[in-house]
Design a protein around this motif. Structure first.
Motif, PDB file in Angstrom:
ATOM      1  N   GLU A 118       0.821  -1.209   0.000  1.00  0.00           N
ATOM      2  CA  GLU A 118       0.000   0.000   0.000  1.00  0.00           C
ATOM      3  C   GLU A 118       0.857   1.261   0.000  1.00  0.00           C
ATOM      4  OE1 GLU A 118      -4.054  -0.802   2.148  1.00  0.00           O
ATOM      5  OE2 GLU A 118      -2.471  -1.542   3.462  1.00  0.00           O
ATOM      6  N   SER A 119       1.824   1.278  -0.910  1.00  0.00           N
ATOM      7  CA  SER A 119       2.748   2.409  -1.024  1.00  0.00           C
ATOM      8  C   SER A 119       2.820   2.891  -2.466  1.00  0.00           C
ATOM      9  CB  SER A 119       4.145   2.008  -0.543  1.00  0.00           C
ATOM     10  OG  SER A 119       4.130   1.571   0.794  1.00  0.00           O
ATOM     11  N   SER A 120       3.299   4.113  -2.619  1.00  0.00           N
ATOM     12  CA  SER A 120       3.456   4.695  -3.950  1.00  0.00           C
ATOM     13  C   SER A 120       4.728   5.534  -3.965  1.00  0.00           C
ATOM     14  CB  SER A 120       2.243   5.544  -4.312  1.00  0.00           C
ATOM     15  OG  SER A 120       2.364   6.061  -5.618  1.00  0.00           O
ATOM     16  N   MET A 121       5.569   5.334  -4.992  1.00  0.00           N
ATOM     17  CA  MET A 121       6.853   6.029  -5.077  1.00  0.00           C
ATOM     18  C   MET A 121       7.169   6.371  -6.527  1.00  0.00           C
ATOM     19  SD  MET A 121      10.634   4.696  -3.842  1.00  0.00           S
ATOM     20  CE  MET A 121      10.769   3.485  -5.184  1.00  0.00           C
ATOM     21  N   THR A 122       7.682   7.575  -6.746  1.00  0.00           N
ATOM     22  CA  THR A 122       8.118   8.002  -8.074  1.00  0.00           C
ATOM     23  C   THR A 122       9.642   7.977  -8.143  1.00  0.00           C
ATOM     24  OG1 THR A 122       6.198   9.428  -8.372  1.00  0.00           O
ATOM     25  CG2 THR A 122       8.097   9.866  -9.763  1.00  0.00           C
ATOM     26  N   ILE A 123      10.169   7.410  -9.227  1.00  0.00           N
ATOM     27  CA  ILE A 123      11.615   7.438  -9.461  1.00  0.00           C
ATOM     28  C   ILE A 123      11.912   8.754 -10.169  1.00  0.00           C
ATOM     29  CG2 ILE A 123      13.570   6.273 -10.534  1.00  0.00           C
ATOM     30  CD1 ILE A 123      11.817   3.726 -10.542  1.00  0.00           C
ATOM     31  N   GLU A 124      12.366   9.756  -9.435  1.00  0.00           N
ATOM     32  CA  GLU A 124      12.566  11.076 -10.025  1.00  0.00           C
ATOM     33  C   GLU A 124      13.799  11.119 -10.921  1.00  0.00           C
ATOM     34  OE1 GLU A 124      12.488  14.344  -7.355  1.00  0.00           O
ATOM     35  OE2 GLU A 124      10.348  14.122  -6.947  1.00  0.00           O
ATOM     36  N   ARG A 125      14.901  10.571 -10.441  1.00  0.00           N
ATOM     37  CA  ARG A 125      16.129  10.649 -11.237  1.00  0.00           C
ATOM     38  C   ARG A 125      17.099   9.559 -10.811  1.00  0.00           C
ATOM     39  NH1 ARG A 125      16.933  15.316 -10.200  1.00  0.00           N
ATOM     40  NH2 ARG A 125      18.603  15.419  -8.645  1.00  0.00           N
ATOM     41  N   PRO A 171      31.206   6.268 -10.392  1.00  0.00           N
ATOM     42  CA  PRO A 171      30.556   5.000 -10.754  1.00  0.00           C
ATOM     43  C   PRO A 171      29.199   4.796 -10.116  1.00  0.00           C
ATOM     44  CG  PRO A 171      32.391   4.629  -9.237  1.00  0.00           C
ATOM     45  CD  PRO A 171      32.464   6.060  -9.653  1.00  0.00           C
ATOM     46  N   ALA A 172      28.994   5.264  -8.867  1.00  0.00           N
ATOM     47  CA  ALA A 172      27.699   5.090  -8.207  1.00  0.00           C
ATOM     48  C   ALA A 172      26.704   6.076  -8.812  1.00  0.00           C
ATOM     49  CB  ALA A 172      27.834   5.330  -6.711  1.00  0.00           C
ATOM     50  N   PRO A 173      25.501   5.622  -9.136  1.00  0.00           N
ATOM     51  CA  PRO A 173      24.533   6.526  -9.743  1.00  0.00           C
ATOM     52  C   PRO A 173      23.969   7.531  -8.749  1.00  0.00           C
ATOM     53  CG  PRO A 173      23.532   4.399  -9.339  1.00  0.00           C
ATOM     54  CD  PRO A 173      24.982   4.262  -8.989  1.00  0.00           C
ATOM     55  N   GLU A 174      23.661   8.720  -9.256  1.00  0.00           N
ATOM     56  CA  GLU A 174      22.902   9.678  -8.462  1.00  0.00           C
ATOM     57  C   GLU A 174      21.444   9.256  -8.523  1.00  0.00           C
ATOM     58  OE1 GLU A 174      23.558  14.067  -8.462  1.00  0.00           O
ATOM     59  OE2 GLU A 174      21.605  14.075  -9.455  1.00  0.00           O
ATOM     60  N   ALA A 175      20.797   9.196  -7.373  1.00  0.00           N
ATOM     61  CA  ALA A 175      19.434   8.662  -7.328  1.00  0.00           C
ATOM     62  C   ALA A 175      18.567   9.514  -6.417  1.00  0.00           C
ATOM     63  CB  ALA A 175      19.446   7.215  -6.842  1.00  0.00           C
ATOM     64  N   VAL A 176      17.392   9.888  -6.931  1.00  0.00           N
ATOM     65  CA  VAL A 176      16.434  10.669  -6.154  1.00  0.00           C
ATOM     66  C   VAL A 176      15.063  10.021  -6.318  1.00  0.00           C
ATOM     67  CG1 VAL A 176      15.359  12.913  -5.775  1.00  0.00           C
ATOM     68  CG2 VAL A 176      17.751  12.793  -6.506  1.00  0.00           C
ATOM     69  N   PHE A 177      14.422   9.686  -5.186  1.00  0.00           N
ATOM     70  CA  PHE A 177      13.118   9.035  -5.192  1.00  0.00           C
ATOM     71  C   PHE A 177      12.138   9.870  -4.374  1.00  0.00           C
ATOM     72  CE2 PHE A 177      16.449   5.919  -5.556  1.00  0.00           C
ATOM     73  CZ  PHE A 177      16.038   5.124  -6.618  1.00  0.00           C
ATOM     74  N   GLN A 178      10.883   9.891  -4.800  1.00  0.00           N
ATOM     75  CA  GLN A 178       9.828  10.607  -4.087  1.00  0.00           C
ATOM     76  C   GLN A 178       8.813   9.592  -3.558  1.00  0.00           C
ATOM     77  OE1 GLN A 178       9.599  13.970  -3.591  1.00  0.00           O
ATOM     78  NE2 GLN A 178       7.643  13.954  -2.556  1.00  0.00           N
ATOM     79  N   LEU A 179       8.805   9.411  -2.242  1.00  0.00           N
ATOM     80  CA  LEU A 179       7.834   8.517  -1.617  1.00  0.00           C
ATOM     81  C   LEU A 179       6.551   9.306  -1.372  1.00  0.00           C
ATOM     82  CD1 LEU A 179       7.223   5.717  -0.350  1.00  0.00           C
ATOM     83  CD2 LEU A 179       8.060   6.654   1.826  1.00  0.00           C
ATOM     84  N   ILE A 180       5.519   8.977  -2.109  1.00  0.00           N
ATOM     85  CA  ILE A 180       4.255   9.713  -2.023  1.00  0.00           C
ATOM     86  C   ILE A 180       3.453   9.270  -0.808  1.00  0.00           C
ATOM     87  CG2 ILE A 180       2.106  10.247  -3.239  1.00  0.00           C
ATOM     88  CD1 ILE A 180       3.699   9.579  -5.849  1.00  0.00           C
ATOM     89  N   LYS A 181       3.398   7.968  -0.576  1.00  0.00           N
ATOM     90  CA  LYS A 181       2.720   7.430   0.595  1.00  0.00           C
ATOM     91  C   LYS A 181       3.286   6.053   0.891  1.00  0.00           C
ATOM     92  CE  LYS A 181      -1.110   5.033  -1.681  1.00  0.00           C
ATOM     93  NZ  LYS A 181      -2.561   4.798  -1.681  1.00  0.00           N
TER      94      LYS A 181
END
Length: 345
Positions: A128-135, A143-153
């Protein structure tokens, strides 16, 4: 020279690169920078480092490269595990597929999905969760990727591979707060009903800042913080220890069966997961408990692992305790009755 630099954006935060034998400023610009083949770009990098000669760089020299000048490319995001109802763009997902930045993942009541980045970091989106992969981007320099996630709920549990202090950032955002790390194991939750966001650190350190930038706290291993909408993050507090469950294997002969355990001091409730593996990667049931009593129900015969953690009055979830159960509901087939002695069929 000023006209040449005017074609480049104002330099942002510097990333350090240690020059190797044979390196030149021109070669570094070609490998790492956006439009690095252009003379103006090469010249701008040389001027940024106040070097007189673009063709002579001593090995070991630290070259400063503005982060916003570095070439970025999309990094691989792979779905490595999926259970129950999981959707992206309104369609069902399947394990083994790759997804792109910009997609939104949503899980149903019993759904979980784990994604893995190119450096091995993982995020497990809970039911029961929702998340957007922003970048999610990587560069030839880091070498490690830059990662930004938005947890909506809902909730997400992450394991981030160790990153250098000058390396790419890894952030989990909610509408209320931002958690930034360089390598750690932590959990983030967004509760829309209470207008609050929580972060719990199991390994390493997480820097938590509210989205309005009213304050920021450094949360160490074994601590957590809560952020309420419109306020700065609360001072970190210790997570609850793991509850005490039973030792060995507990047999379950009938369902439902209520199994009490020792009440955990400071716990306002508990989260229980039942999985088929010790690491709880394949959850078959999850529920919230208001008291220190598990209800075992709806399981077929087999071996399972029960994972329980306490939840304090702020909603911070503590350390996990894991115990094993063996479900044996089906009665064994009765052996044929033995013949009376001395009688033939």
């Amino acid at each position: 020279a000023m006209a040449q630099r005017a074609s480049m954006p104002a330099p942002g935060r510097d990333v350090e690169y240690v020059a190797r034998p044979g390196d030149t400023m021109i070669g570094i610009a070609r490998r790492f920078l956006i439009d690095g083949k252009r003379w103006e770009v090469q010249r701008a990098l040389q001027q940024h480092n106040t070097l007189k000669d673009a063709d002579r760089i001593a090995p070991g020299l630290v070259v400063l490269i503005p982060e916003n000048w570095i070439l970025n490319e999309a990094a691989r995001i792979e779905v490595v595990r999926l259970d129950g109802e999981v959707q992206s763009k309104g369609a069902a997902l399947s394990a083994g597929t790759t997804i792109a930045a910009g997609e939104q993942l949503s899980t149903g009541r019993g759904g979980t999905v784990t994604i893995r980045l190119a450096d091995g970091s993982t995020l497990a989106l809970q039911p029961e969760s929702s998340m957007t992969i922003e970048r999610v981007t990587r560069t030839p320099l880091v070498p490690a990727p830059e990662a930004v996630f938005q947890l909506i709920k809902g909730r997400v549990e992450t394991k981030v591979e160790k990153r250098a202090a000058s390396g790419a950032r890894f952030e989990v955002r909610t509408p209320i707060a931002v958690g930034a790390v360089r390598g750690t194991v932590f959990r983030v939750a967004m509760n829309e009903a209470t207008g609050s966001s929580t972060a719990e650190v199991l390994e390493g350190t997480v820097q938590v800042t509210d989205t309005a930038e009213r304050g920021s706290v450094s949360v160490e291993e074994g601590f957590g913080t809560r952020t309420i909408a419109g306020s700065a993050p609360a001072a970190p507090r210790a997570l609850l220890p793991a509850p005490r469950l039973w030792g060995g294997v507990r047999l379950v002969w009938r369902v439902p069966e209520n199994v009490p355990f020792l009440q955990l001091r400071g716990a306002a409730g508990y989260r229980m997961r039942i999985a088929r593996s010790p690491d709880a990667s394949d959850v078959v049931a999850e529920t919230m408990l208001s008291r220190s009593e598990l209800t075992i129900d709806g399981l077929a015969d087999g071996t399972y692992y029960v994972r329980v953690r306490g939840i304090d009055e702020l909603g911070l979830e503590g350390r996990d305790a894991t115990a094993q159960i063996l479900v044996r509901i089906q009665a064994p087939a009765s052996p044929p009755p033995s013949e009376p002695s001395g009688r033939r069929p």
